[in-house]
Enzyme design. Structure first.
Site, PDB file in Angstrom:
ATOM      1  N   ARG A 184      11.622  -5.608   5.228  1.00 50.09           N
ATOM      2  CA  ARG A 184      11.255  -4.211   5.024  1.00 50.09           C
ATOM      3  C   ARG A 184      12.078  -3.271   5.917  1.00 50.09           C
ATOM      4  O   ARG A 184      12.362  -3.552   7.073  1.00 50.09           O
ATOM      5  CB  ARG A 184       9.767  -4.012   5.352  1.00 50.09           C
ATOM      6  CG  ARG A 184       9.301  -2.624   4.945  1.00 50.09           C
ATOM      7  CD  ARG A 184       8.486  -1.869   5.933  1.00 50.09           C
ATOM      8  NE  ARG A 184       7.549  -2.589   6.732  1.00 50.09           N
ATOM      9  CZ  ARG A 184       6.233  -2.491   6.595  1.00 50.09           C
ATOM     10  NH1 ARG A 184       5.712  -1.757   5.641  1.00 50.09           N
ATOM     11  NH2 ARG A 184       5.444  -3.133   7.421  1.00 50.09           N
ATOM     12  N   ARG A 199     -10.504   0.764   7.469  1.00 43.12           N
ATOM     13  CA  ARG A 199     -10.054  -0.604   7.682  1.00 43.12           C
ATOM     14  C   ARG A 199     -11.149  -1.465   8.294  1.00 43.12           C
ATOM     15  O   ARG A 199     -10.944  -2.640   8.561  1.00 43.12           O
ATOM     16  CB  ARG A 199      -8.870  -0.596   8.640  1.00 43.12           C
ATOM     17  CG  ARG A 199      -7.648  -1.258   8.028  1.00 43.12           C
ATOM     18  CD  ARG A 199      -6.539  -1.166   9.033  1.00 43.12           C
ATOM     19  NE  ARG A 199      -5.562  -0.259   8.548  1.00 43.12           N
ATOM     20  CZ  ARG A 199      -4.284  -0.584   8.345  1.00 43.12           C
ATOM     21  NH1 ARG A 199      -3.858  -1.782   8.595  1.00 43.12           N
ATOM     22  NH2 ARG A 199      -3.443   0.289   7.888  1.00 43.12           N
ATOM     23  N   LYS A 229       0.845  -1.213   0.000  1.00 41.24           N
ATOM     24  CA  LYS A 229       0.000   0.000   0.000  1.00 41.24           C
ATOM     25  C   LYS A 229       0.871   1.250   0.000  1.00 41.24           C
ATOM     26  O   LYS A 229       0.669   2.159  -0.797  1.00 41.24           O
ATOM     27  CB  LYS A 229      -0.916   0.025   1.243  1.00 41.24           C
ATOM     28  CG  LYS A 229      -1.873  -1.145   1.324  1.00 41.24           C
ATOM     29  CD  LYS A 229      -2.784  -1.056   2.538  1.00 41.24           C
ATOM     30  CE  LYS A 229      -2.104  -1.200   3.881  1.00 41.24           C
ATOM     31  NZ  LYS A 229      -1.461  -2.511   4.123  1.00 41.24           N
ATOM     32  N   ARG A 288      10.372  -1.802  11.631  1.00 37.58           N
ATOM     33  CA  ARG A 288       9.195  -1.535  12.460  1.00 37.58           C
ATOM     34  C   ARG A 288       9.041  -2.596  13.546  1.00 37.58           C
ATOM     35  O   ARG A 288       9.290  -3.774  13.304  1.00 37.58           O
ATOM     36  CB  ARG A 288       7.942  -1.497  11.576  1.00 37.58           C
ATOM     37  CG  ARG A 288       7.652  -0.115  11.077  1.00 37.58           C
ATOM     38  CD  ARG A 288       6.585  -0.044  10.046  1.00 37.58           C
ATOM     39  NE  ARG A 288       5.366  -0.771  10.345  1.00 37.58           N
ATOM     40  CZ  ARG A 288       4.320  -0.796   9.532  1.00 37.58           C
ATOM     41  NH1 ARG A 288       4.367  -0.121   8.389  1.00 37.58           N
ATOM     42  NH2 ARG A 288       3.249  -1.478   9.840  1.00 37.58           N
ATOM     43  N   ARG A 293      -1.548  -9.450  12.452  1.00 37.07           N
ATOM     44  CA  ARG A 293      -2.018  -8.357  11.572  1.00 37.07           C
ATOM     45  C   ARG A 293      -2.767  -8.934  10.371  1.00 37.07           C
ATOM     46  O   ARG A 293      -3.768  -8.396   9.930  1.00 37.07           O
ATOM     47  CB  ARG A 293      -0.820  -7.509  11.100  1.00 37.07           C
ATOM     48  CG  ARG A 293      -0.258  -6.619  12.203  1.00 37.07           C
ATOM     49  CD  ARG A 293       1.181  -6.225  11.957  1.00 37.07           C
ATOM     50  NE  ARG A 293       1.370  -5.450  10.743  1.00 37.07           N
ATOM     51  CZ  ARG A 293       2.552  -5.315  10.138  1.00 37.07           C
ATOM     52  NH1 ARG A 293       3.641  -5.886  10.652  1.00 37.07           N
ATOM     53  NH2 ARG A 293       2.647  -4.600   9.045  1.00 37.07           N
TER      54      ARG A 293
HETATM   55  P1  AP5 Z   1       4.775  -1.621   1.924  1.00 37.97           P
HETATM   56  O1  AP5 Z   1       4.512  -0.739   0.759  1.00 37.97           O
HETATM   57  O2  AP5 Z   1       5.461  -1.047   3.107  1.00 37.97           O
HETATM   58  O3  AP5 Z   1       3.431  -2.391   2.366  1.00 37.97           O
HETATM   59  P2  AP5 Z   1       2.152  -1.896   3.137  1.00 37.97           P
HETATM   60  O4  AP5 Z   1       0.975  -2.520   2.493  1.00 37.97           O
HETATM   61  O5  AP5 Z   1       2.159  -0.412   3.281  1.00 37.97           O
HETATM   62  O6  AP5 Z   1       2.418  -2.640   4.521  1.00 37.97           O
HETATM   63  P3  AP5 Z   1       2.190  -2.147   5.994  1.00 37.97           P
HETATM   64  O7  AP5 Z   1       2.953  -3.104   6.871  1.00 37.97           O
HETATM   65  O8  AP5 Z   1       2.494  -0.698   6.142  1.00 37.97           O
HETATM   66  O9  AP5 Z   1       0.670  -2.399   6.181  1.00 37.97           O
HETATM   67  P4  AP5 Z   1      -0.122  -2.523   7.491  1.00 37.97           P
HETATM   68  O10 AP5 Z   1      -1.516  -2.388   7.023  1.00 37.97           O
HETATM   69  O11 AP5 Z   1       0.176  -3.732   8.293  1.00 37.97           O
HETATM   70  O12 AP5 Z   1       0.457  -1.337   8.391  1.00 37.97           O
HETATM   71  P5  AP5 Z   1      -0.004   0.174   8.623  1.00 37.97           P
HETATM   72  O13 AP5 Z   1       1.217   0.973   8.823  1.00 37.97           O
HETATM   73  O14 AP5 Z   1      -0.958   0.602   7.591  1.00 37.97           O
HETATM   74  O15 AP5 Z   1       5.604  -2.882   1.370  1.00 37.97           O
HETATM   75  C1  AP5 Z   1       6.051  -3.891   2.272  1.00 37.97           C
HETATM   76  C2  AP5 Z   1       7.475  -4.344   1.870  1.00 37.97           C
HETATM   77  O16 AP5 Z   1       7.419  -5.027   0.628  1.00 37.97           O
HETATM   78  C3  AP5 Z   1       8.459  -3.192   1.668  1.00 37.97           C
HETATM   79  O17 AP5 Z   1       9.719  -3.636   2.084  1.00 37.97           O
HETATM   80  C4  AP5 Z   1       8.419  -2.943   0.148  1.00 37.97           C
HETATM   81  O18 AP5 Z   1       9.653  -2.401  -0.339  1.00 37.97           O
HETATM   82  C5  AP5 Z   1       8.180  -4.339  -0.378  1.00 37.97           C
HETATM   83  N1  AP5 Z   1       7.363  -4.397  -1.586  1.00 37.97           N
HETATM   84  C6  AP5 Z   1       6.258  -3.662  -1.865  1.00 37.97           C
HETATM   85  N2  AP5 Z   1       5.728  -4.019  -3.056  1.00 37.97           N
HETATM   86  C7  AP5 Z   1       6.520  -5.025  -3.530  1.00 37.97           C
HETATM   87  C8  AP5 Z   1       6.498  -5.827  -4.714  1.00 37.97           C
HETATM   88  N3  AP5 Z   1       5.562  -5.677  -5.644  1.00 37.97           N
HETATM   89  N4  AP5 Z   1       7.467  -6.777  -4.848  1.00 37.97           N
HETATM   90  C9  AP5 Z   1       8.419  -6.967  -3.900  1.00 37.97           C
HETATM   91  N5  AP5 Z   1       8.483  -6.213  -2.764  1.00 37.97           N
HETATM   92  C10 AP5 Z   1       7.549  -5.274  -2.583  1.00 37.97           C
HETATM   93  O19 AP5 Z   1      -0.787   0.037  10.005  1.00 37.97           O
HETATM   94  C11 AP5 Z   1      -0.095  -0.335  11.171  1.00 37.97           C
HETATM   95  C12 AP5 Z   1      -1.056  -0.499  12.339  1.00 37.97           C
HETATM   96  O20 AP5 Z   1      -1.698   0.755  12.618  1.00 37.97           O
HETATM   97  C13 AP5 Z   1      -2.197  -1.488  12.153  1.00 37.97           C
HETATM   98  O21 AP5 Z   1      -1.781  -2.805  12.448  1.00 37.97           O
HETATM   99  C14 AP5 Z   1      -3.209  -0.936  13.155  1.00 37.97           C
HETATM  100  O22 AP5 Z   1      -2.878  -1.327  14.468  1.00 37.97           O
HETATM  101  C15 AP5 Z   1      -3.034   0.554  13.054  1.00 37.97           C
HETATM  102  N6  AP5 Z   1      -3.967   1.175  12.080  1.00 37.97           N
HETATM  103  C16 AP5 Z   1      -3.614   1.780  10.909  1.00 37.97           C
HETATM  104  N7  AP5 Z   1      -4.707   2.215  10.246  1.00 37.97           N
HETATM  105  C17 AP5 Z   1      -5.766   1.865  11.015  1.00 37.97           C
HETATM  106  C18 AP5 Z   1      -7.170   2.019  10.861  1.00 37.97           C
HETATM  107  N8  AP5 Z   1      -7.707   2.604   9.779  1.00 37.97           N
HETATM  108  N9  AP5 Z   1      -7.981   1.536  11.833  1.00 37.97           N
HETATM  109  C19 AP5 Z   1      -7.463   0.939  12.933  1.00 37.97           C
HETATM  110  N10 AP5 Z   1      -6.140   0.737  13.136  1.00 37.97           N
HETATM  111  C20 AP5 Z   1      -5.305   1.210  12.186  1.00 37.97           C
HETATM  112 MG    MG Z   2       2.341   0.903   4.908  1.00 34.51          MG
END
Ligand code: AP5
Ligand code: MG
Length: 214
Positions: free
Chosen positions: A123, A88, A13, A156, A167
């Protein structure tokens, strides 16, 4: 453009949002980054969120909604935004609608669960601007340093296998139902995200009907 990006943890994402932000010229709002910043700054919201994020659970809707509302009221959102990781839950999606915030398109980046642990274990993230890197798939130009803002890259705390699995479970239970929710509104655009980063970007631009990337 008001765009939502859905996808499992590690689906890409944030990686896709970086490209889309440059193309669409609207801000990306990553609720995950907002939560991590609040924890670092020890705000009330940060203190409340810490136990949830550390355990791989979603932050409670009411608290998340309040923080998001404040962010969307800022001037830079006037011409649109990219929501990375929000809504979400169906409750969060309905809340946006109740406030008259109409989403134009919803991108779902799809990656099989088996790939997620490997991706997230490699990552690296910029502690300052949030840019996302990978030791194998997207290495920074200088080891440990962000290409964009020269800040140190960090791992992270929630990128450990036990928490990644939690997650993923939260995603399947609470967030994946949003795909059907938005499909019924004719807004869902699905992109396969298991190819390399460049292929996935091309696929994303294709499904969103945005034209070519380079
Ligand atoms: P990356 O682009 O970082 O992936 P991502 O989908 O952004 O992953 P996240 O871990 O950030 O998602 P998440 O939903 O768990 O965490 P968030 O921070 O949103 O890519 C991942 C890796 O793969 C990188 O190393 C990248 O380089 C690599 N990569 C990407 N694309 C690739 C490809 N095509 N091929 C190979 N490699 C690739 O949320 C964290 C926490 O916050 C949640 O767990 C929750 O507790 C809270 N939270 C956030 N939003 C809410 C909400 N709306 N409601 C309630 N709680 C929330
Ligand atoms: Mg992210």
């Amino acid at each position: 453009m008001k765009l939502v990006i859905l996808g499992a943890p590690g689906a890409g994402k944030g990686t896709q949002a970086e490209q889309l932000e440059a193309y669409l010229r609207v801000p990306t709002i990553s609720t995950g980054m907002m939560v991590r910043k609040a924890i670092r700054e020890q705000t009330e919201f940060g203190k409340l969120s810490k136990a949830y994020i550390d355990d791989g659970q979603l932050v409670p809707d009411d608290a998340m909604i309040k923080v998001l509302d404040e962010r969307l009221r800022k001037k830079d959102c006037r011409h649109g935004f990219i929501l990375d990781g929000y809504p979400r839950t169906v409750h969060q999606a309905k809340d946006l609608e109740n406030k008259g915030i109409i989403i134009d398109k919803v991108l779902s980046v799809e990656v099989p669960d088996e790939l997620i642990v490997e991706r997230l274990s490699g990552r690296l993230e910029c502690g300052n601007c949030g840019a996302s890197y990978h030791v194998k798939y997207r290495a920074p130009m200088e080891e440990g340093i962000c290409d964009v803002c020269d800040s140190p890259l960090i791992r992270r705390d929630d990128d450990i296998p036990e928490i990644i699995l939690k997650r993923l479970a939260a995603y399947h239970e609470k967030t994946a139902p949003l795909k059907e929710y938005y499909a019924k509104q004719g807004k869902l655009c699905v992109a396969e995200g298991q190819g390399d980063i460049k292929d996935t970007i091309n696929e994303v631009f294709k499904v969103l009907e945005l034209g070519v990337t380079d």
